[in-house]
Design a protein around this motif. Structure first.
Motif, PDB file in Angstrom:
ATOM      1  N   ILE A  21     -20.548  38.729   6.353  1.00  0.00           N
ATOM      2  CA  ILE A  21     -19.238  38.130   6.076  1.00  0.00           C
ATOM      3  C   ILE A  21     -18.834  37.215   7.209  1.00  0.00           C
ATOM      4  O   ILE A  21     -18.363  36.097   6.995  1.00  0.00           O
ATOM      5  CB  ILE A  21     -18.191  39.233   5.830  1.00  0.00           C
ATOM      6  CG1 ILE A  21     -18.492  39.965   4.520  1.00  0.00           C
ATOM      7  CG2 ILE A  21     -16.778  38.658   5.808  1.00  0.00           C
ATOM      8  CD1 ILE A  21     -17.692  41.240   4.337  1.00  0.00           C
ATOM      9  N   ASP A  22     -19.027  37.681   8.444  1.00  0.00           N
ATOM     10  CA  ASP A  22     -18.671  36.875   9.610  1.00  0.00           C
ATOM     11  C   ASP A  22     -19.512  35.601   9.675  1.00  0.00           C
ATOM     12  O   ASP A  22     -18.991  34.512   9.937  1.00  0.00           O
ATOM     13  CB  ASP A  22     -18.854  37.699  10.888  1.00  0.00           C
ATOM     14  CG  ASP A  22     -18.330  36.985  12.115  1.00  0.00           C
ATOM     15  OD1 ASP A  22     -17.227  36.401  12.034  1.00  0.00           O
ATOM     16  OD2 ASP A  22     -19.031  37.012  13.150  1.00  0.00           O
ATOM     17  N   ALA A  23     -20.809  35.718   9.408  1.00  0.00           N
ATOM     18  CA  ALA A  23     -21.685  34.539   9.435  1.00  0.00           C
ATOM     19  C   ALA A  23     -21.282  33.542   8.356  1.00  0.00           C
ATOM     20  O   ALA A  23     -21.274  32.328   8.587  1.00  0.00           O
ATOM     21  CB  ALA A  23     -23.137  34.961   9.252  1.00  0.00           C
ATOM     22  N   PHE A  24     -20.929  34.051   7.171  1.00  0.00           N
ATOM     23  CA  PHE A  24     -20.497  33.170   6.090  1.00  0.00           C
ATOM     24  C   PHE A  24     -19.212  32.436   6.465  1.00  0.00           C
ATOM     25  O   PHE A  24     -19.083  31.233   6.243  1.00  0.00           O
ATOM     26  CB  PHE A  24     -20.295  33.988   4.807  1.00  0.00           C
ATOM     27  CG  PHE A  24     -19.839  33.162   3.643  1.00  0.00           C
ATOM     28  CD1 PHE A  24     -20.737  32.346   2.972  1.00  0.00           C
ATOM     29  CD2 PHE A  24     -18.526  33.196   3.221  1.00  0.00           C
ATOM     30  CE1 PHE A  24     -20.324  31.584   1.904  1.00  0.00           C
ATOM     31  CE2 PHE A  24     -18.109  32.443   2.154  1.00  0.00           C
ATOM     32  CZ  PHE A  24     -19.009  31.634   1.491  1.00  0.00           C
ATOM     33  N   ARG A  25     -18.268  33.158   7.052  1.00  0.00           N
ATOM     34  CA  ARG A  25     -17.003  32.521   7.466  1.00  0.00           C
ATOM     35  C   ARG A  25     -17.238  31.456   8.532  1.00  0.00           C
ATOM     36  O   ARG A  25     -16.629  30.389   8.499  1.00  0.00           O
ATOM     37  CB  ARG A  25     -16.032  33.578   7.965  1.00  0.00           C
ATOM     38  CG  ARG A  25     -15.459  34.407   6.837  1.00  0.00           C
ATOM     39  CD  ARG A  25     -14.440  35.395   7.315  1.00  0.00           C
ATOM     40  NE  ARG A  25     -13.892  36.116   6.179  1.00  0.00           N
ATOM     41  CZ  ARG A  25     -13.398  37.330   6.247  1.00  0.00           C
ATOM     42  NH1 ARG A  25     -13.360  37.968   7.410  1.00  0.00           N
ATOM     43  NH2 ARG A  25     -12.918  37.924   5.178  1.00  0.00           N
ATOM     44  N   LYS A  26     -18.139  31.739   9.475  1.00  0.00           N
ATOM     45  CA  LYS A  26     -18.446  30.746  10.511  1.00  0.00           C
ATOM     46  C   LYS A  26     -19.106  29.508   9.902  1.00  0.00           C
ATOM     47  O   LYS A  26     -18.812  28.383  10.299  1.00  0.00           O
ATOM     48  CB  LYS A  26     -19.356  31.354  11.574  1.00  0.00           C
ATOM     49  CG  LYS A  26     -18.655  32.315  12.498  1.00  0.00           C
ATOM     50  CD  LYS A  26     -19.620  32.890  13.515  1.00  0.00           C
ATOM     51  CE  LYS A  26     -18.939  33.901  14.411  1.00  0.00           C
ATOM     52  NZ  LYS A  26     -19.869  34.510  15.368  1.00  0.00           N
ATOM     53  N   ALA A  27     -20.005  29.725   8.937  1.00  0.00           N
ATOM     54  CA  ALA A  27     -20.675  28.591   8.284  1.00  0.00           C
ATOM     55  C   ALA A  27     -19.667  27.740   7.521  1.00  0.00           C
ATOM     56  O   ALA A  27     -19.721  26.506   7.562  1.00  0.00           O
ATOM     57  CB  ALA A  27     -21.769  29.093   7.350  1.00  0.00           C
ATOM     58  N   MET A  28     -18.752  28.373   6.827  1.00  0.00           N
ATOM     59  CA  MET A  28     -17.737  27.628   6.081  1.00  0.00           C
ATOM     60  C   MET A  28     -16.830  26.855   7.030  1.00  0.00           C
ATOM     61  O   MET A  28     -16.450  25.713   6.763  1.00  0.00           O
ATOM     62  CB  MET A  28     -16.900  28.574   5.215  1.00  0.00           C
ATOM     63  CG  MET A  28     -17.694  29.215   4.097  1.00  0.00           C
ATOM     64  SD  MET A  28     -18.590  28.060   3.050  1.00  0.00           S
ATOM     65  CE  MET A  28     -17.258  27.213   2.264  1.00  0.00           C
ATOM     66  N   LYS A  29     -16.506  27.460   8.172  1.00  0.00           N
ATOM     67  CA  LYS A  29     -15.678  26.772   9.163  1.00  0.00           C
ATOM     68  C   LYS A  29     -16.413  25.568   9.735  1.00  0.00           C
ATOM     69  O   LYS A  29     -15.840  24.495   9.913  1.00  0.00           O
ATOM     70  CB  LYS A  29     -15.292  27.741  10.284  1.00  0.00           C
ATOM     71  CG  LYS A  29     -14.349  27.156  11.296  1.00  0.00           C
ATOM     72  CD  LYS A  29     -13.983  28.174  12.351  1.00  0.00           C
ATOM     73  CE  LYS A  29     -13.088  27.546  13.399  1.00  0.00           C
ATOM     74  NZ  LYS A  29     -12.802  28.462  14.495  1.00  0.00           N
ATOM     75  N   ALA A  30     -17.717  25.736   9.991  1.00  0.00           N
ATOM     76  CA  ALA A  30     -18.514  24.637  10.536  1.00  0.00           C
ATOM     77  C   ALA A  30     -18.601  23.481   9.543  1.00  0.00           C
ATOM     78  O   ALA A  30     -18.589  22.312   9.930  1.00  0.00           O
ATOM     79  CB  ALA A  30     -19.906  25.128  10.905  1.00  0.00           C
ATOM     80  N   LEU A  31     -18.688  23.807   8.251  1.00  0.00           N
ATOM     81  CA  LEU A  31     -18.738  22.750   7.244  1.00  0.00           C
ATOM     82  C   LEU A  31     -17.464  21.920   7.238  1.00  0.00           C
ATOM     83  O   LEU A  31     -17.496  20.711   7.023  1.00  0.00           O
ATOM     84  CB  LEU A  31     -18.962  23.349   5.851  1.00  0.00           C
ATOM     85  CG  LEU A  31     -20.374  23.805   5.544  1.00  0.00           C
ATOM     86  CD1 LEU A  31     -20.413  24.492   4.192  1.00  0.00           C
ATOM     87  CD2 LEU A  31     -21.337  22.632   5.558  1.00  0.00           C
ATOM     88  N   LYS A  32     -16.352  22.569   7.479  1.00  0.00           N
ATOM     89  CA  LYS A  32     -15.072  21.854   7.491  1.00  0.00           C
ATOM     90  C   LYS A  32     -14.922  20.985   8.732  1.00  0.00           C
ATOM     91  O   LYS A  32     -14.170  20.023   8.721  1.00  0.00           O
ATOM     92  CB  LYS A  32     -13.916  22.845   7.422  1.00  0.00           C
ATOM     93  CG  LYS A  32     -13.807  23.545   6.087  1.00  0.00           C
ATOM     94  CD  LYS A  32     -12.660  24.534   6.095  1.00  0.00           C
ATOM     95  CE  LYS A  32     -12.587  25.271   4.773  1.00  0.00           C
ATOM     96  NZ  LYS A  32     -11.517  26.280   4.772  1.00  0.00           N
ATOM     97  N   GLU A  33     -15.634  21.323   9.789  1.00  0.00           N
ATOM     98  CA  GLU A  33     -15.481  20.619  11.059  1.00  0.00           C
ATOM     99  C   GLU A  33     -16.448  19.468  11.247  1.00  0.00           C
ATOM    100  O   GLU A  33     -16.451  18.822  12.283  1.00  0.00           O
ATOM    101  CB  GLU A  33     -15.624  21.613  12.217  1.00  0.00           C
ATOM    102  CG  GLU A  33     -14.517  22.641  12.263  1.00  0.00           C
ATOM    103  CD  GLU A  33     -14.714  23.680  13.338  1.00  0.00           C
ATOM    104  OE1 GLU A  33     -15.776  23.659  14.011  1.00  0.00           O
ATOM    105  OE2 GLU A  33     -13.839  24.519  13.511  1.00  0.00           O
TER     106      GLU A  33
END
Length: 95
Positions: A21-33
């Motif tokens: 879950i944490d890795a998925f959230r970080k990946a989604m955040k990176a996509l937005k950035e």
């Protein structure tokens, strides 16, 4: 149509699930950035690879054949070994 808020996490989440879950959230955040220059760079790479026919796009037949091969492997993993194979692997008789 269900929305993300409709899904609730289970009461007990394992450590592995928390990490995923944490890795998925970080990946989604990176996509937005991703800034525009990075996006343009990847788009240039994609156009270049497409022009030089370096991209391989699977056809419907490719997906079908791959799924059949994976299913065969899955079914073979569950099968019992034949007696001759079992004897060969355990070396019951001299070769």
């Amino acid at each position: 149509m269900p929305r993300a808020g409709d899904f609730k996490l289970p009461k007990h989440v394992t450590k592995d699930q928390k990490e995923l879950i944490d890795a998925f959230r970080k990946a989604m955040k990176a996509l937005k950035e991703i800034d525009d220059s990075t996006l343009q760079k990847y788009e240039r790479w994609r156009v270049f690879a497409n022009k030089n026919r370096l991209l391989i796009n699977p056809t419907a037949n490719d997906w079908w054949e791959t799924s059949k091969a994976i299913r065969r492997l899955y079914l073979m993993a569950g099968e019992q070994q034949s007696k001759t194979r079992l004897c060969e692997t355990t070396r019951v008789f001299p070769v």
